[in-house]
Design a protein around this motif. Structure first.
Motif, PDB file in Angstrom:
ATOM      1  N   ASP A 191       0.813  -1.215   0.000  1.00 27.42           N
ATOM      2  CA  ASP A 191       0.000   0.000   0.000  1.00 27.42           C
ATOM      3  C   ASP A 191       0.845   1.263   0.000  1.00 27.42           C
ATOM      4  O   ASP A 191       0.504   2.249  -0.644  1.00 27.42           O
ATOM      5  CB  ASP A 191      -0.923   0.031   1.221  1.00 27.42           C
ATOM      6  CG  ASP A 191      -2.005  -1.014   1.150  1.00 27.42           C
ATOM      7  OD1 ASP A 191      -2.270  -1.522   0.043  1.00 27.42           O
ATOM      8  OD2 ASP A 191      -2.602  -1.308   2.201  1.00 27.42           O
ATOM      9  N   CYS A 192       1.955   1.232   0.725  1.00 22.42           N
ATOM     10  CA  CYS A 192       2.757   2.446   0.890  1.00 22.42           C
ATOM     11  C   CYS A 192       3.365   2.934  -0.425  1.00 22.42           C
ATOM     12  O   CYS A 192       3.756   4.096  -0.528  1.00 22.42           O
ATOM     13  CB  CYS A 192       3.842   2.234   1.937  1.00 22.42           C
ATOM     14  SG  CYS A 192       4.991   0.917   1.550  1.00 22.42           S
ATOM     15  N   THR A 193       3.412   2.107  -1.449  1.00 21.52           N
ATOM     16  CA  THR A 193       3.960   2.555  -2.735  1.00 21.52           C
ATOM     17  C   THR A 193       3.063   3.587  -3.408  1.00 21.52           C
ATOM     18  O   THR A 193       3.528   4.389  -4.205  1.00 21.52           O
ATOM     19  CB  THR A 193       4.167   1.379  -3.698  1.00 21.52           C
ATOM     20  OG1 THR A 193       2.907   0.738  -3.927  1.00 21.52           O
ATOM     21  CG2 THR A 193       5.152   0.372  -3.136  1.00 21.52           C
ATOM     22  N   GLN A 194       1.772   3.578  -3.090  1.00 25.85           N
ATOM     23  CA  GLN A 194       0.826   4.512  -3.698  1.00 25.85           C
ATOM     24  C   GLN A 194       0.541   5.710  -2.811  1.00 25.85           C
ATOM     25  O   GLN A 194      -0.119   6.658  -3.225  1.00 25.85           O
ATOM     26  CB  GLN A 194      -0.491   3.797  -4.007  1.00 25.85           C
ATOM     27  CG  GLN A 194      -0.338   2.674  -4.985  1.00 25.85           C
ATOM     28  CD  GLN A 194       0.246   3.150  -6.297  1.00 25.85           C
ATOM     29  OE1 GLN A 194      -0.233   4.118  -6.879  1.00 25.85           O
ATOM     30  NE2 GLN A 194       1.279   2.486  -6.760  1.00 25.85           N
ATOM     31  N   GLY A 195       1.042   5.692  -1.599  1.00 21.53           N
ATOM     32  CA  GLY A 195       0.765   6.761  -0.650  1.00 21.53           C
ATOM     33  C   GLY A 195       1.227   8.124  -1.118  1.00 21.53           C
ATOM     34  O   GLY A 195       0.512   9.117  -0.993  1.00 21.53           O
ATOM     35  N   GLU A 196       2.436   8.201  -1.664  1.00 18.76           N
ATOM     36  CA  GLU A 196       2.968   9.494  -2.097  1.00 18.76           C
ATOM     37  C   GLU A 196       2.150  10.075  -3.248  1.00 18.76           C
ATOM     38  O   GLU A 196       1.956  11.287  -3.328  1.00 18.76           O
ATOM     39  CB  GLU A 196       4.433   9.361  -2.476  1.00 18.76           C
ATOM     40  CG  GLU A 196       5.325   9.109  -1.268  1.00 18.76           C
ATOM     41  CD  GLU A 196       6.791   9.132  -1.618  1.00 18.76           C
ATOM     42  OE1 GLU A 196       7.226  10.120  -2.237  1.00 18.76           O
ATOM     43  OE2 GLU A 196       7.481   8.167  -1.271  1.00 18.76           O
ATOM     44  N   ALA A 197       1.671   9.223  -4.143  1.00 22.19           N
ATOM     45  CA  ALA A 197       0.852   9.713  -5.254  1.00 22.19           C
ATOM     46  C   ALA A 197      -0.499  10.224  -4.758  1.00 22.19           C
ATOM     47  O   ALA A 197      -1.030  11.202  -5.283  1.00 22.19           O
ATOM     48  CB  ALA A 197       0.655   8.598  -6.278  1.00 22.19           C
ATOM     49  N   LEU A 198      -1.047   9.580  -3.731  1.00 29.61           N
ATOM     50  CA  LEU A 198      -2.328  10.023  -3.187  1.00 29.61           C
ATOM     51  C   LEU A 198      -2.203  11.338  -2.429  1.00 29.61           C
ATOM     52  O   LEU A 198      -3.129  12.138  -2.401  1.00 29.61           O
ATOM     53  CB  LEU A 198      -2.904   8.951  -2.256  1.00 29.61           C
ATOM     54  CG  LEU A 198      -3.367   7.662  -2.918  1.00 29.61           C
ATOM     55  CD1 LEU A 198      -3.756   6.644  -1.869  1.00 29.61           C
ATOM     56  CD2 LEU A 198      -4.521   7.923  -3.864  1.00 29.61           C
ATOM     57  N   ILE A 199      -1.051  11.567  -1.834  1.00 29.99           N
ATOM     58  CA  ILE A 199      -0.842  12.783  -1.036  1.00 29.99           C
ATOM     59  C   ILE A 199      -0.875  14.040  -1.898  1.00 29.99           C
ATOM     60  O   ILE A 199      -1.132  15.130  -1.403  1.00 29.99           O
ATOM     61  CB  ILE A 199       0.476  12.661  -0.240  1.00 29.99           C
ATOM     62  CG1 ILE A 199       0.289  11.626   0.861  1.00 29.99           C
ATOM     63  CG2 ILE A 199       0.909  13.974   0.359  1.00 29.99           C
ATOM     64  CD1 ILE A 199       1.513  11.352   1.670  1.00 29.99           C
ATOM     65  N   GLU A 200      -0.663  13.906  -3.189  1.00 32.66           N
ATOM     66  CA  GLU A 200      -0.701  15.073  -4.075  1.00 32.66           C
ATOM     67  C   GLU A 200      -2.046  15.790  -4.008  1.00 32.66           C
ATOM     68  O   GLU A 200      -2.145  16.962  -4.332  1.00 32.66           O
ATOM     69  CB  GLU A 200      -0.396  14.666  -5.515  1.00 32.66           C
ATOM     70  CG  GLU A 200       1.003  14.108  -5.711  1.00 32.66           C
ATOM     71  CD  GLU A 200       2.096  15.070  -5.286  1.00 32.66           C
ATOM     72  OE1 GLU A 200       1.964  16.279  -5.557  1.00 32.66           O
ATOM     73  OE2 GLU A 200       3.065  14.612  -4.669  1.00 32.66           O
ATOM     74  N   GLY A 201      -3.085  15.104  -3.575  1.00 36.40           N
ATOM     75  CA  GLY A 201      -4.406  15.716  -3.461  1.00 36.40           C
ATOM     76  C   GLY A 201      -4.626  16.464  -2.159  1.00 36.40           C
ATOM     77  O   GLY A 201      -5.671  17.066  -1.969  1.00 36.40           O
ATOM     78  N   LEU A 202      -3.657  16.415  -1.242  1.00 33.73           N
ATOM     79  CA  LEU A 202      -3.792  17.104   0.042  1.00 33.73           C
ATOM     80  C   LEU A 202      -3.437  18.572  -0.082  1.00 33.73           C
ATOM     81  O   LEU A 202      -2.575  18.954  -0.852  1.00 33.73           O
ATOM     82  CB  LEU A 202      -2.868  16.475   1.092  1.00 33.73           C
ATOM     83  CG  LEU A 202      -3.245  15.114   1.644  1.00 33.73           C
ATOM     84  CD1 LEU A 202      -2.189  14.658   2.633  1.00 33.73           C
ATOM     85  CD2 LEU A 202      -4.596  15.150   2.293  1.00 33.73           C
ATOM     86  N   GLY A 203      -4.082  19.372   0.738  1.00 32.69           N
ATOM     87  CA  GLY A 203      -3.783  20.796   0.786  1.00 32.69           C
ATOM     88  C   GLY A 203      -3.149  21.159   2.118  1.00 32.69           C
ATOM     89  O   GLY A 203      -2.979  20.317   3.004  1.00 32.69           O
ATOM     90  N   GLU A 204      -2.829  22.411   2.265  1.00 28.30           N
ATOM     91  CA  GLU A 204      -2.202  22.884   3.489  1.00 28.30           C
ATOM     92  C   GLU A 204      -3.197  22.820   4.643  1.00 28.30           C
ATOM     93  O   GLU A 204      -4.349  23.221   4.510  1.00 28.30           O
ATOM     94  CB  GLU A 204      -1.723  24.322   3.302  1.00 28.30           C
ATOM     95  CG  GLU A 204      -0.952  24.867   4.465  1.00 28.30           C
ATOM     96  CD  GLU A 204      -0.390  26.241   4.193  1.00 28.30           C
ATOM     97  OE1 GLU A 204      -0.175  26.983   5.160  1.00 28.30           O
ATOM     98  OE2 GLU A 204      -0.184  26.571   3.015  1.00 28.30           O
ATOM     99  N   GLY A 205      -2.762  22.260   5.761  1.00 26.83           N
ATOM    100  CA  GLY A 205      -3.603  22.151   6.939  1.00 26.83           C
ATOM    101  C   GLY A 205      -4.515  20.939   6.956  1.00 26.83           C
ATOM    102  O   GLY A 205      -5.278  20.761   7.909  1.00 26.83           O
TER     103      GLY A 205
END
Length: 134
Positions: free
Chosen positions: A34-48
Motif C-alpha cells: 500500500d505504501c507505494t501509492q501513498g505518495e501519489a495520493l498525497i498530491e491531493g492534500l492541501g495545506e492544513g
C-alpha cells in the motif's frame, strides 16, 4: 491484475474528502504494498489537511511528504516501527469515511465482482461510480 494466495486480485487506493467523496483513485495489483501509492495520493492534500490512513501506509516517506505539503499524518505505527509519532485514536475514527466510500462502490455489481479484466477498464468503471457518488 496480480496473483496472490487467493488468486488474481487488485487493490483500489482512494483519497476521500471530509464528506467521504473520492478525490484521487489509484489501482494496483494485489501483491503490491500500500505504501507505494501513498505518495501519489498525497498530491491531493492541501495545506492544513489531516491524512488519515491505516497501518499499510505507515512509512517515513509518506510522513515526510505529508509534512512537506503542510499536512498532518495521523497514521497508526506498525508493530515493528522503532520511533514514535503523534497519533490520535479519537481522530482516527473518522477514517470510516474511506470505508463507507468502499462500501458505496461495492453496491455496483460490476465493481464488486470485478467483471472487467483490463485494469484500465476497471479503473474507468470505478471512476465512473465515483463521479456518480459526487
Amino acid at each position: 491484475m496480480g496473483r496472490s494466495r487467493g488468486g488474481l486480485t487488485s487493490k483500489i487506493h482512494a483519497l476521500v474528502d471530509a464528506e467521504g467523496r473520492p478525490v484521487t483513485l489509484r489501482l494496483t495489483a494485489g501483491q503490491i504494498a500500500d505504501c507505494t501509492q501513498g505518495e501519489a495520493l498525497i498530491e491531493g492534500l492541501g495545506e492544513g489537511d489531516i491524512l488519515l490512513a491505516d497501518k499499510g501506509y505507515d512509512s517515513d516517506a509518506i510522513r515526510a511528504r505529508a509534512k512537506q505539503r503542510k499536512a498532518w499524518a495521523n497514521i497508526p505505527p506498525k508493530a515493528n516501527r522503532k520511533g514514535t509519532f503523534a497519533f490520535s485514536a479519537w481522530l482516527y475514527r473518522q477514517r470510516n469515511l474511506v470505508e463507507r466510500f468502499f462500501n458505496r462502490i461495492k453496491h455496483f455489481r460490476g465493481i464488486a465482482t470485478r467483471y472487467d479484466k483490463d485494469p484500465a477498464d476497471y479503473l474507468a468503471a470505478v471512476k465512473l461510480v465515483a463521479a456518480r457518488i459526487w
